[in-house]
Write a protein that holds these residues in place. Structure first.
Motif, PDB file in Angstrom:
ATOM      1  N   GLU A  26      -6.316  -2.147   7.640  1.00 55.49           N
ATOM      2  CA  GLU A  26      -5.337  -1.283   6.978  1.00 55.49           C
ATOM      3  C   GLU A  26      -6.001  -0.061   6.348  1.00 55.49           C
ATOM      4  OE1 GLU A  26      -1.859   0.306   5.329  1.00 55.49           O
ATOM      5  OE2 GLU A  26      -2.228  -1.054   6.991  1.00 55.49           O
ATOM      6  N   MET A  27      -7.133  -0.253   5.687  1.00 52.49           N
ATOM      7  CA  MET A  27      -7.826   0.874   5.065  1.00 52.49           C
ATOM      8  C   MET A  27      -8.270   1.894   6.116  1.00 52.49           C
ATOM      9  SD  MET A  27      -7.606   0.327   1.859  1.00 52.49           S
ATOM     10  CE  MET A  27      -6.032  -0.428   2.273  1.00 52.49           C
TER      11      MET A  27
ATOM     12  N   GLU B  92      -5.120   3.762   7.247  1.00 53.33           N
ATOM     13  CA  GLU B  92      -4.613   4.686   6.235  1.00 53.33           C
ATOM     14  C   GLU B  92      -5.430   5.974   6.189  1.00 53.33           C
ATOM     15  OE1 GLU B  92      -4.095   2.932   2.415  1.00 53.33           O
ATOM     16  OE2 GLU B  92      -2.787   1.337   3.156  1.00 53.33           O
ATOM     17  N   GLU B  93      -6.735   5.838   6.293  1.00 49.90           N
ATOM     18  CA  GLU B  93      -7.589   7.029   6.281  1.00 49.90           C
ATOM     19  C   GLU B  93      -7.243   7.948   7.448  1.00 49.90           C
ATOM     20  OE1 GLU B  93     -12.354   8.270   6.308  1.00 49.90           O
ATOM     21  OE2 GLU B  93     -11.749   6.161   6.441  1.00 49.90           O
TER      22      GLU B  93
ATOM     23  N   ASP C 254      -6.984  -6.441   5.689  1.00 53.00           N
ATOM     24  CA  ASP C 254      -7.095  -5.411   4.654  1.00 53.00           C
ATOM     25  C   ASP C 254      -8.022  -4.285   5.106  1.00 53.00           C
ATOM     26  OD1 ASP C 254      -5.415  -6.902   3.115  1.00 53.00           O
ATOM     27  OD2 ASP C 254      -6.915  -7.521   1.635  1.00 53.00           O
ATOM     28  N   GLN C 255      -9.132  -4.644   5.762  1.00 53.86           N
ATOM     29  CA  GLN C 255     -10.070  -3.628   6.233  1.00 53.86           C
ATOM     30  C   GLN C 255      -9.437  -2.770   7.324  1.00 53.86           C
ATOM     31  OE1 GLN C 255     -13.022  -2.701   5.107  1.00 53.86           O
ATOM     32  NE2 GLN C 255     -13.116  -1.095   6.692  1.00 53.86           N
TER      33      GLN C 255
ATOM     34  N   PHE D 180       0.843  -1.184   0.000  1.00 52.31           N
ATOM     35  CA  PHE D 180       0.000   0.000   0.000  1.00 52.31           C
ATOM     36  C   PHE D 180       0.885   1.244   0.000  1.00 52.31           C
ATOM     37  CE2 PHE D 180      -2.252  -3.317   2.388  1.00 52.31           C
ATOM     38  CZ  PHE D 180      -3.475  -3.358   1.745  1.00 52.31           C
TER      39      PHE D 180
END
Length: 364
Positions: free
Chosen positions: A317-318, A321-322, A314-315, A188
């Protein structure tokens, strides 16, 4: 140029590192040499150099240090890490993993044995004082943690000073048996300073607010922190009924329902141990406000994948990141200079900032 930062050792009165650290190009360049070149960097696993005669090119911290390295295992089985740059005219020597009896430069045919000693060079018969020690490939400090390989330019301390506490705590795990699962690898890139990503990782204070699914499987009130010299641990316990480690009697945590061991190694590595195995996260600075995070999965017990704290990564991580990209926009504000630490939930961030100040102040 000397760039100095300070953070009070007493977390109850300390303020965070100055916001200029996240904006200043000079501070970023300073950290590249004082922080990253003096710490141990993960350069992959040793699976492709298991056999004698194996060669495997690596890059130390791509996008930041960008140092071309070569892992080589000679006929006797000795593994070495050395420069992957020819000592003649700096051509890169090995482009992909292979088996060979020698290392040959494709540019002018200079040759080296698998210990890095130069053995042949055409058209140099008239060169005086040749060959010398500088014609051999430089040897690079390196070490292993299970099957994972670490290397350093000029390490501030031995590898065990960074990883020894983890070895001791998790010595019961068969780390050499963990197997890489490329299907679970992710990369990412985010618009944020690398240190902001690390800070977000190092505290559980945000878990109830931005990770609702993760918060359902962890016992937030039992979340704890342990600080070591160059690493720290966030110990996450599972809620009743959720996936947890089956800990053997020799584990110091025997009797606890551990959902995850979240280990951070200064400055930019996360080793996340779940009942299914290891999620390794390498934070790669690409610029003062650009960062790549490489996720690599090493599976121990596939039957436990996609359950508990080690699922839905993955969720998570998102969501992280936000948050981190929003903070990056915030640290540019003219009105923000520093904040305060939660004494109960941000010990890891405080520890990180103290280490940053220590390494940034180092005089070569």
């Amino acid at each position: 140029m000397t760039l100095r930062y300070s953070v009070d050792p007493d977390i109850t009165v300390a303020t965070t590192i100055a916001s200029s650290f996240y904006r200043d190009e000079a501070a970023y360049a300073h950290a590249r040499e004082r922080v990253f070149a003096r710490s141990w960097q993960w350069i992959g696993d040793a699976a492709d150099v298991a056999e004698p005669g194996s060669l495997s090119p690596r890059t130390m911290l791509a996008g930041c240090l960008d140092e071309p390295l070569l892992l080589a295992r000679d006929a006797a089985g000795t593994l070495r890490c050395m420069s992957n740059v020819c000592t003649h005219r700096a051509n890169l020597l090995v482009g992909e993993p292979c088996r060979a009896e020698q290392i040959r430069c494709r540019y002018h045919s200079r040759r080296f044995d698998l210990a890095g000693r130069m053995t042949f060079m055409p058209e140099f018969a008239e060169a005086r004082n040749f060959p010398s020690a500088s014609d051999h490939l430089p040897q690079v400090p390196f070490g292993l943690f299970g099957s994972q390989v670490f290397a350093a330019v000029e390490p501030a301390a031995p590898l065990d000073a960074f990883l020894g506490d983890i070895r001791e705590r998790l010595g019961w795990m068969p780390l050499d048996e963990f197997r890489h699962d490329p299907s679970r690898d992710r990369d990412f890139e985010i618009d944020a300073h690398w240190a902001l990503y690390v800070e977000n990782y190092l505290e559980g204070l945000h878990i109830p607010f931005i990770h609702p699914a993760l918060n359902q499987v962890l016992d937030y009130h039992q979340y704890s922190y342990e600080l070591h010299r160059h690493a720290n641990l966030q110990l996450a316990l599972a809620r009743d009924g959720e996936m947890a480690f089956e800990l053997p009697p020799q584990s110091p945590d025997h009797g606890k329902r551990v959902a995850a061991y979240y280990y951070w190694v200064f400055p930019n590595l996360m080793l996340n141990f779940y009942p299914w195995g290891l999620s390794l996260n390498l934070v790669q600075p690409l610029g003062v406000a650009r960062t790549r995070i490489a996720f690599r999965a090493y599976v121990w017990d596939a039957s436990k994948l996609d359950a508990g704290a080690g699922s839905g990564l993955d969720q998570v991580e998102m969501e992280d990141e936000e948050a981190v990209e929003a903070v990056q926009r915030g640290v540019r504000s003219r009105w923000y200079h520093h904040g305060r630490y939660s004494p109960t939930k941000e010990q890891g961030v405080h520890h990180f900032h103290r280490l940053l100040c220590e390494f940034m102040a180092h005089e070569p």
